[in-house]
Design an enzyme around this catalytic site. Sequence first.
Site, PDB file in Angstrom:
ATOM      1  CE  LYS A  33      -2.396  -7.202  -3.392  1.00  0.00           C
ATOM      2  NZ  LYS A  33      -1.855  -5.863  -3.745  1.00  0.00           N
ATOM      3  CB  CYS A  56      -0.924  -0.005   1.215  1.00  0.00           C
ATOM      4  SG  CYS A  56      -2.054   1.413   1.250  1.00  0.00           S
ATOM      5  N   GLY A  78      -3.918  -5.028 -12.793  1.00  0.00           N
ATOM      6  CA  GLY A  78      -4.404  -4.832 -14.157  1.00  0.00           C
ATOM      7  C   GLY A  78      -5.080  -6.030 -14.790  1.00  0.00           C
TER       8      GLY A  78
END
Length: 290
Positions: free
Chosen positions: A122, A83, A196
């Site tokens: 992540k 993030c 994406g």
Amino acid sequence: MMDWTDRHCRYFHRLLAPSALLYTEMVTTGAIIHGDTDRFLAYNPEEHPVALQLGGSEPADLAACARIAEQRGYDEINLNVGCPSDRVQRGSFGACLMLEPDLVRDCLSAMLDVVDIPVTIKTRLGVDDHESYEFMADFVGRVAESGCTVFIMHARKAVLEGLSPKQNRDVPPLHYDWVYRLKQESPDLEVVINGGIDSVEAAEEHLQHVDGVMLGRAAYQSPWVLADCHTQLFGSTAKTSREDIVDAMSRYLEQQVAEGTAVKHISRHVLGLFQGLPGAKTWRLSLIHI
């Protein structure tokens, strides 16, 4: 997916994709330790398997939160090291932790030491000027010393100065080939690709090279892609229609409203259910004006 994938959203997504692993929005260690733990860790039993995504950089605090999450029945703990928001940077966690791989290793080790459920990470490909395959591979290698074997790779770098979180989701170029190479060179790791990906066809292509695919914005904005993935990737023969989903969500809505939940907290998540079909705008408008 902060402020998006709350428990109502996840209940909806579970209806669309019975076999997917769902992730919570990022929850900080401070919120769990010092805040309303019941509110931040609440989920519906139907969400399983569900992973709690944590934000933090203190190994002891992360370990304490991981232990609480396991006790509450979560199936996985995921550390967010991707993030790029200013608020997250001020808390010294998220993507800026890519610059401290040894600390990330220690954070994961601390969690792995106290729970029996999987602990995963992540992350991104790099940060600011630290952008190369070698930087990414070195980060992954050092972090893997913790014993963590599952790496979810957002195939972009994070730009911490000069780009907003929204721009960070689109402006930095995608390097899917780096993630493919990482899997080739680290066959013992489970590598999941993110960034994406907006169709089942794209997911199928990525799965020729990596172990898994994570969908984010596409799953929220055009959620029927989850049903397509469930059918084509998991070989499901169950025939679920959008009308079936509306019926199920209507029953869920009635139950939740009876327990005090505001309609808007649930209706906002299903705005995209008919995305791309005739009548989609009418559907969205009808929900907005509830």
